[in-house]
Design a protein around this motif. Structure first.
Motif: not given
Lengths: 178, 81
Positions: A1-2, A24-26, A48, A67-72, B34, B41, B61, B64-65, B68
């Protein structure tokens, strides 16, 4: 989720090492390197907005859970001619071409319009609450809210879900084009 | 540390990022950061960093995914302490 809540970065990160950990997380280190080749400032809104555009197009296309998956969403290529940046973002084996227009007032990213297999998504970040007329003309004339309070715009009698975030001197819009 | 204690510590960590304290009254393992707690975010990244600091762990990472909701986060923390 961005989300376009990038605007909260500065407010929540008052210490340099924490800000570095957050980035680093993003962002992958290669993404930061690509960005720094063309932009020396510490402004990450360009990166971003590119990743957010790719994320939102994919998320809508495949209806993925948030979900928080910016590295994907990995920025693979990045080139700049004048104010226009062309970049390629990889999600698994899918390549997404993003175009960004950047100047001192805003960064505006959108999916390549020829990619009909994916929802086009526009993301617009303004660096200042004061927008000149030439920039304002690029924006939808009016953002309304539905009965549930979700913002939308109307173009050619079609409703498009929209989001808008603002904080002090910063405004972020994003909307789906089809 | 058992799941209940971990949940209490996690609630303390997420409290500053939740707009209304009432949202934290009925937290369960299924409570989603969320959709239920409306954490944005950017603040979700803050939650991850605060968890790392509080438990002296590093969250990768891929982990982290998965984080949720409360239960999934507790599972990740438990696997690291």
């Amino acid at each position: 989720m961005l989300g376009n809540d990038l605007v909260f970065f500065e407010n929540t990160s008052n210490n340099e090492s924490r800000l570095a950990r957050k980035f680093e997380k993003l962002f992958h280190v290669n993404e930061i390197r690509l960005k720094e080749k063309y932009f020396t400032s510490q402004d990450y809104s360009i990166l971003w907005s590119i990743k957010e555009t790719a994320y939102k197009a994919i998320q809508r296309r495949f209806n993925l859970p948030m979900k928080l998956n910016p590295h994907q969403f990995q920025l693979a290529t990045f080139s700049k001619i004048g104010n226009t940046i062309r970049s390629e973002v990889l999600f698994n084996n899918i390549k997404l071409n993003i175009v960004s227009i950047v100047n001192h007032q805003f960064v505006y990213s959108y999916m390549g319009k020829n990619l009909i297999h994916y929802f086009n998504f526009d993301v617009f970040y303004f660096f200042s609450a004061k927008i000149d007329l030439s920039v304002a003309s690029l924006l939808p004339s009016e953002i309304s809210k539905d009965l549930s309070g979700f913002p939308f715009i109307v173009q050619n009698d079609i409703f498009f879900p929209t989001s808008k975030t603002h904080d002090k001197n910063f405004t972020a819009y994003c909307w789906e084009l089809e | 540390m058992n799941k209940e204690n971990l949940q209490e510590r996690l609630i303390e960590i997420i409290k500053p990022y939740v707009s209304s304290p009432d949202k934290l009254l009925d937290v369960t393992p299924e409570t989603n950061f969320i959709s239920d707690l409306e954490i944005n975010s950017a603040h979700l990244v803050d939650v991850i960093l605060d968890i790392e600091d509080a438990f002296d762990i590093r969250i990768e990472n891929e982990e982290m995914e998965q984080m949720t909701n409360v239960g999934a986060s507790i599972k990740v923390i438990q696997s690291k302490i």
